[in-house]
Scaffold this motif. Structure first.
Motif, PDB file in Angstrom:
ATOM      1  N   GLY A  48       0.819  -1.204   0.000  1.00 12.04           N
ATOM      2  CA  GLY A  48       0.000   0.000   0.000  1.00 12.04           C
ATOM      3  C   GLY A  48       0.850   1.249   0.000  1.00 12.04           C
ATOM      4  O   GLY A  48       0.388   2.335  -0.373  1.00 12.04           O
ATOM      5  N   PHE A  49       2.110   1.105   0.420  1.00 10.19           N
ATOM      6  CA  PHE A  49       3.024   2.243   0.411  1.00 10.19           C
ATOM      7  C   PHE A  49       3.198   2.782  -1.005  1.00 10.19           C
ATOM      8  O   PHE A  49       3.361   3.986  -1.206  1.00 10.19           O
ATOM      9  CB  PHE A  49       4.379   1.828   0.987  1.00 10.19           C
ATOM     10  CG  PHE A  49       5.382   2.949   1.048  1.00 10.19           C
ATOM     11  CD1 PHE A  49       5.412   3.803   2.133  1.00 10.19           C
ATOM     12  CD2 PHE A  49       6.278   3.154   0.017  1.00 10.19           C
ATOM     13  CE1 PHE A  49       6.329   4.845   2.188  1.00 10.19           C
ATOM     14  CE2 PHE A  49       7.199   4.189   0.058  1.00 10.19           C
ATOM     15  CZ  PHE A  49       7.228   5.037   1.156  1.00 10.19           C
ATOM     16  N   SER A  50       3.167   1.897  -1.999  1.00  7.77           N
ATOM     17  CA  SER A  50       3.304   2.339  -3.387  1.00  7.77           C
ATOM     18  C   SER A  50       2.185   3.306  -3.767  1.00  7.77           C
ATOM     19  O   SER A  50       2.412   4.327  -4.419  1.00  7.77           O
ATOM     20  CB  SER A  50       3.278   1.130  -4.328  1.00  7.77           C
ATOM     21  OG  SER A  50       4.322   0.233  -4.041  1.00  7.77           O
ATOM     22  N   ILE A  51       0.959   2.977  -3.360  1.00  3.58           N
ATOM     23  CA  ILE A  51      -0.190   3.828  -3.670  1.00  3.58           C
ATOM     24  C   ILE A  51      -0.083   5.147  -2.912  1.00  3.58           C
ATOM     25  O   ILE A  51      -0.324   6.224  -3.462  1.00  3.58           O
ATOM     26  CB  ILE A  51      -1.499   3.098  -3.317  1.00  3.58           C
ATOM     27  CG1 ILE A  51      -1.565   1.753  -4.049  1.00  3.58           C
ATOM     28  CG2 ILE A  51      -2.709   3.958  -3.651  1.00  3.58           C
ATOM     29  CD1 ILE A  51      -2.716   0.874  -3.613  1.00  3.58           C
ATOM     30  N   LYS A  52       0.287   5.053  -1.645  1.00  2.96           N
ATOM     31  CA  LYS A  52       0.451   6.255  -0.825  1.00  2.96           C
ATOM     32  C   LYS A  52       1.526   7.162  -1.409  1.00  2.96           C
ATOM     33  O   LYS A  52       1.350   8.386  -1.495  1.00  2.96           O
ATOM     34  CB  LYS A  52       0.822   5.845   0.605  1.00  2.96           C
ATOM     35  CG  LYS A  52       1.092   7.007   1.549  1.00  2.96           C
ATOM     36  CD  LYS A  52       1.444   6.490   2.937  1.00  2.96           C
ATOM     37  CE  LYS A  52       1.746   7.635   3.896  1.00  2.96           C
ATOM     38  NZ  LYS A  52       2.064   7.134   5.256  1.00  2.96           N
ATOM     39  N   TYR A  53       2.626   6.570  -1.840  1.00  2.00           N
ATOM     40  CA  TYR A  53       3.736   7.348  -2.383  1.00  2.00           C
ATOM     41  C   TYR A  53       3.330   8.031  -3.689  1.00  2.00           C
ATOM     42  O   TYR A  53       3.662   9.198  -3.927  1.00  2.00           O
ATOM     43  CB  TYR A  53       4.935   6.427  -2.608  1.00  2.00           C
ATOM     44  CG  TYR A  53       6.220   7.159  -2.913  1.00  2.00           C
ATOM     45  CD1 TYR A  53       6.914   7.816  -1.906  1.00  2.00           C
ATOM     46  CD2 TYR A  53       6.737   7.190  -4.204  1.00  2.00           C
ATOM     47  CE1 TYR A  53       8.096   8.486  -2.176  1.00  2.00           C
ATOM     48  CE2 TYR A  53       7.917   7.853  -4.483  1.00  2.00           C
ATOM     49  CZ  TYR A  53       8.598   8.502  -3.466  1.00  2.00           C
ATOM     50  OH  TYR A  53       9.768   9.166  -3.739  1.00  2.00           O
TER      51      TYR A  53
END
Length: 380
Positions: A257-262
Motif C-alpha cells: 500500500g506504500f506504493s499507492i500512498k507514495y
C-alpha cells in the motif's frame, strides 16, 4: 490476519511472555481510544506530556476513589497513569513470524518515482526481515480491577472489546500503521449486546471530563474508505520486490500500500488539480505564496514528514485478499480536520474529496465512513 479475542476473567498473573510485545498493541489501542473519547466530546491528555496523576493523599483522606481520580482524564482511567494502573492487560498467543516480502509497483510517470519507491521501502523495512502473521492469533483480555462503581470489570471488558471491533472495521493496529501494517479481522463471534454496552460506557466515560482539543486525532475528523482492487491492477503486478526469495517463491508477497500512498503524495505535491479537490482554499493560499510551496505544505500535512517526525494524517494499508472473492482490498483511513493551522498557513480540507482523487485508479469505494457516526456501524 485473523485474531481470536477472548474475554478472560482469570486473574492469574503467572503467564509466559508473548512473542508479540503487549506494549506495542497497548500503545496503539490507547491512540485509538483517545480519538474515540475526543469524538464524543471528552478530554484525552497527550501521554507524552500528561499531567494526569492519581491523588493518593486526597484519596486517603476521603476514601472516595473519585477524589483520587479528579485530575485523571477519561483515557488514563482505563489505560493508567502515575499512581493508577491500567485496568486490563492482554495475553497474546500463537503469533508466528514469517519472512517479509513486499511488491513495489508504481503507476506514477514522475521521474525516478519507481526507483524512489523501492528505495523508500528498503529504508522503512530494512530492519524488518520478518513480520507477524498467522491465520489465528489469540488475544486474551484480562481485567485487573474496576475503575469505580459505575465502571466494573465487565464494563471494562466490553469497552476493550468495542475498541478492538472499531479498529478491526475502520483501521489497523500496532506501531507501524503508517507503513501499511496492522490489518486484522476478528473471527471470534462477539455478542452485539456487549459491543453496544461497550459503546455506551465509552460515551459515559468521555462525559466525565469534557474539553475541545485541536491538533489531536478525533473521530469527528475520521474517514475510512475501502476499495476492491482487481487482480489486473498495476499495483497487484509484482514489478519490484523487497524481502526474502523463499517467500517470493511461495507466492507469499504482499502488494504494498506504500506504493499507492507514495504515488498519491507525489501527485498532490506536483499537481494543482488534486490540491484544489482536497483543499478548499488552495487557490486563495496561492495568491499570497508560490503555488509549489503551497502544494508542498499540503503534502507534508497529509502524508507526514520523517525528517520532522510529523505523522501522516492519511494511512494506506497493504493490500489483502477479500474473503469472499479473489480480489484484493485496500483500506484508506485517517483523521483530517476541516480546518487547521500548519506551517503558518490555515488549511481548509474537504476530506470527502479524497475519493475523487482515488477514483481514476480504483473507482468508487464499496464502503465509506465519515465522522463519529461510523462507530455505530460497528455494533450492527
Amino acid at each position: 490476519m485473523n485474531w481470536i479475542i477472548k474475554q478472560n476473567e482469570n486473574q492469574d498473573k503467572n503467564i509466559d511472555s508473548s512473542k508479540i510485545k503487549e506494549t506495542g498493541i497497548i500503545g496503539s489501542l490507547r491512540w485509538w481510544y483517545e480519538a474515540l473519547v475526543r469524538g464524543y466530546g471528552g478530554y484525552a491528555c497527550d501521554p507524552s506530556n500528561s499531567e494526569c496523576k492519581f491523588d493518593y493523599d486526597t484519596y486517603e483522606k476521603t476514601k472516595n476513589i473519585e477524589d483520587g481520580l479528579e485530575k485523571v482524564c477519561p483515557v488514563c482511567r482505563l489505560f493508567g497513569c502515575t499512581g493508577w494502573s491500567r485496568r486490563f492487560r492482554l495475553e497474546i498467543k500463537d503469533a508466528q513470524k514469517i519472512p517479509l516480502c513486499l511488491s513495489a509497483t508504481s503507476k506514477s510517470d514522475y521521474r525516478h518515482t519507481k526507483l524512489d519507491n523501492l528505495w523508500w521501502l528498503k529504508q522503512i523495512y530494512k530492519k524488518s526481515e520478518k513480520v507477524f502473521f498467522d491465520d489465528n492469533i489469540c488475544i486474551e483480555i484480562h481485567t485487573i480491577n474496576k475503575i469505580n462503581e459505575n465502571f466494573d470489570e465487565e464494563d471494562i471488558r466490553n469497552m476493550v472489546l468495542f475498541l478492538f471491533a472499531v479498529i478491526s472495521k475502520q483501521g489497523s493496529i500496532g506501531a507501524k500503521i503508517q507503513n501499511g501494517f496492522g490489518v486484522f479481522d476478528i473471527v471470534t463471534v462477539i455478542d452485539k449486546n456487549r459491543l453496544s454496552r461497550g459503546l455506551e460506557k465509552t460515551k459515559e466515560l468521555a462525559e466525565i471530563k469534557q474539553g475541545g482539543q485541536v491538533n489531536f486525532p478525533s473521530f469527528n475528523d475520521f474517514f475510512s474508505l475501502t476499495y476492491s482492487v482487481s487482480n489486473d491492477s498495476i499495483y497487484i503486478q509484482p514489478e519490484k520486490f523487497f524481502g526474502t526469495l523463499n517467500s517470493l517463491l511461495k507466492n507469499r508477497f504482499v502488494p504494498s500500500g506504500f506504493s499507492i500512498k507514495y504515488d498519491l503524495r507525489k501527485k498532490i505535491k506536483n499537481d494543482s488539480t488534486p490540491c484544489k479537490a482536497i483543499c478548499s482554499n488552495f487557490e486563495y493560499l496561492c495568491k499570497g505564496e508560490n503555488e509549489k510551496m503551497v502544494r508542498k505544505t499540503i503534502s507534508r500535512f497529509l502524508f507526514g514528514s520523517d525528517k520532522d517526525k510529523f505523522s501522516a494524517k492519511i494511512n494506506f494499508t497493504h493490500l489483502y485478499k477479500d474473503k469472499e472473492n479473489e480480489n484484493y482490498l485496500l483500506n484508506v483511513f485517517g483523521f483530517v480536520p476541516n480546518k487547521v493551522s500548519f506551517e503558518n498557513k490555515t488549511l481548509e480540507f474537504n476530506i470527502r474529496s479524497i475519493k475523487n482523487i482515488l477514483y481514476i485508479e480504483f473507482g468508487n469505494p464499496y464502503n465509506e465512513e465519515y465522522g463519529v457516526s461510523c462507530l455505530s456501524e460497528v455494533i450492527k
